[in-house]
Design a protein around this motif. Structure first.
Motif, short mmCIF file in Angstrom:
data_model
loop_
_atom_site.label_atom_id
_atom_site.label_comp_id
_atom_site.label_asym_id
_atom_site.label_seq_id
_atom_site.Cartn_x
_atom_site.Cartn_y
_atom_site.Cartn_z
N VAL A 264 0.30 2.41 -4.05
CA VAL A 264 -0.89 3.24 -4.25
C VAL A 264 -0.58 4.74 -4.29
O VAL A 264 -1.04 5.44 -5.21
N PRO A 265 0.17 5.31 -3.34
CA PRO A 265 0.42 6.76 -3.39
C PRO A 265 1.09 7.23 -4.68
O PRO A 265 0.65 8.23 -5.27
N PRO A 266 2.16 6.57 -5.18
CA PRO A 266 2.75 7.04 -6.44
C PRO A 266 1.78 7.00 -7.62
O PRO A 266 1.76 7.93 -8.44
N LEU A 267 0.97 5.94 -7.68
CA LEU A 267 -0.01 5.86 -8.77
C LEU A 267 -1.02 6.98 -8.68
O LEU A 267 -1.43 7.56 -9.70
N PHE B 58 -1.39 -5.18 -14.05
CA PHE B 58 -1.66 -5.97 -12.84
C PHE B 58 -2.12 -7.38 -13.18
O PHE B 58 -1.86 -8.33 -12.44
N LEU B 59 -2.82 -7.53 -14.30
CA LEU B 59 -3.41 -8.82 -14.65
C LEU B 59 -2.42 -9.80 -15.29
O LEU B 59 -2.65 -11.00 -15.28
N THR C 241 -7.85 -1.45 -8.30
CA THR C 241 -7.14 -2.69 -8.64
C THR C 241 -5.85 -2.82 -7.83
O THR C 241 -5.53 -3.90 -7.32
N ALA C 242 -5.12 -1.72 -7.69
CA ALA C 242 -3.87 -1.74 -6.91
C ALA C 242 -4.14 -2.08 -5.45
O ALA C 242 -3.41 -2.87 -4.84
N GLU C 243 -5.20 -1.51 -4.88
CA GLU C 243 -5.52 -1.79 -3.48
C GLU C 243 -5.87 -3.26 -3.29
O GLU C 243 -5.43 -3.90 -2.32
N LEU D 127 0.83 -1.21 0.00
CA LEU D 127 0.00 0.00 0.00
C LEU D 127 0.86 1.26 0.00
O LEU D 127 0.60 2.21 -0.73
N ILE D 128 1.89 1.25 0.83
CA ILE D 128 2.73 2.44 0.97
C ILE D 128 3.53 2.73 -0.30
O ILE D 128 3.69 3.88 -0.72
#
Length: 377
Positions: A28-31, A107-108, A62-64, A24-25
């Motif tokens: 997600v934030p950079p995206l 991601f897939l 999706t990232a989460e 998560l750290i």
């Protein structure tokens, strides 16, 4: 369970939660930051803002879910949604609308070990084909639009997919490291349980066998020497009481074996069983080795009383070792001495060695530690 989920659940819930927080750290934030930048700098109308926002939110969702190891069921509808957003973006002249599709698609791909290459090429073709629709809606400047809507989005998909493979490998290594640490902790617990079981076996097994011998002796003396029989029974009572104390000390990690006391105890037991004992003290035993050598002596004493028809036992003490030789060993396969096998491992962990030999009707048990220089003690 999908491959990514299997990887992120290695080692149980604690590992999964730590890896999830790390994901998560670092993901997600950079995206989210890149998505906000695209919304600000590539949106020319409110429709563009909506298109980019929907794509970014789908990618973040999706990232989460990817950090939790359960994202395929979310990623598939998000892939369709971001593909539609990219199509609308291309037809309305928005260059950043490919962002969501490139992320969700990347991601897939890693969780498909057998179909990664076809899936990768399929994603590249999808992004390029959707981007090419911009040339149909806006025929002017075909070269520039080909770069903006086909070349750049395709390159971005390649980069994001490579990044995802690298990220997946990194998080796999983190999960393996966490699993290794947890296994080390579990092994430490198992070793401690084995040590406790071994010590309990030393106390209870040794005592019960001695009690059996003394009760049998008292029974024989009951009609010929009542006083001696009573003495044996009193010794049994004392021995049982001492065993209760030792068991309590073991439970509270307070038990310490005294080699001299074990030597005296072994001598008395052998003599009570009619076995001649000779003790040679070549040097005082190093204090650091005394406790483990006492355990070796106790276990060997029990083995001799149980498995041999010994008439003579010789015990030799050196500065850092002990050897016990007994006769009365039958010419057959040696008995399964599990206690000595456990002690061999414990001595090895402390830098010592345990050797057992059988031959010519004799059995040798020898334990030793390397002698430290005087100045190092």
């Amino acid at each position: 369970m999908n491959p990514a989920a299997r990887r992120t659940t290695w080692g149980g819930g604690a590992i999964q939660e730590r890896v999830r927080r790390l994901n998560l750290i670092t993901t997600v934030p950079p995206l989210a930051v890149v998505g906000v930048v695209l919304v600000v700098f590539t949106s020319h109308t409110w429709l563009h803002v909506v298109i980019l926002t929907v794509g970014v939110l789908a990618a973040l969702a999706t990232a989460e879910r990817w950090t939790a190891g359960d994202f395929v069921r979310v990623a598939v509808p998000c892939l369709v949604l971001t593909a539609v957003m990219w199509l609308v973006g291309a037809l309305t002249d928005n260059t950043g609308a490919f962002y969501g599709l490139s992320l969700v698609g990347s991601f897939l791909i890693p969780p498909l070990p057998r179909y990664r290459l076809p899936a990768f090429f399929g994603l590249v073709v999808l992004v390029a084909a959707v981007g090419a629709t911009n040339l149909l809606a806006f025929p002017g400047n075909p070269g520039g639009r080909l770069v903006q809507y086909v070349a750049i989005p395709t390159f971005a998909v390649v980069i994001s997919t490579v990044f995802m493979f690298a990220s997946q490998r990194f998080y796999d290594l983190v999960a393996e490291l966490e699993q290794s640490r947890e296994r080390d902790a579990e092994l430490a617990v198992i070793r401690e349980r084995m040590r406790f079981a071994s010590d309990l076996h030393d106390i209870q097994g040794h005592t019960l066998h001695v009690v059996k011998l003394k009760v049998a002796l008292a029974e024989k003396l009951l009609h010929s020497n009542v006083d001696r029989a009573g003495q044996e029974l009193r010794e049994v009572h004392t021995l049982v009481g001492d065993t209760i104390v030792e068991t309590r000390e073991l439970a509270y990690a307070q038990r310490r074996l005294n080699l001299s006391a074990e030597l005296e105890n072994a001598k008395n037991l052998f003599e009570a069983a009619g076995i001649h004992v000779r003790v040679d003290r070549e040097a005082e035993v190093d204090a650091r080795a005394g406790e483990l050598l006492g355990q070796v002596l106790r276990e060997t004493t029990t083995n001799i009383l149980r498995h041999a028809q010994a008439r003579q036992v010789r015990i030799t003490l050196t500065e850092s070792g002990i050897s016990i030789v007994n006769d009365g060993v039958p010419e057959a396969e040696p008995p399964d001495l599990n206690g000595l096998a456990t002690l061999r491992q414990r001595l090895a962990e402390d830098g010592g060695e345990l050797r057992v030999e059988q031959g010519a009707g004799r059995f040798l048990t020898a334990a030793r530690f390397p002698v430290k220089p005087r100045e190092a003690r």
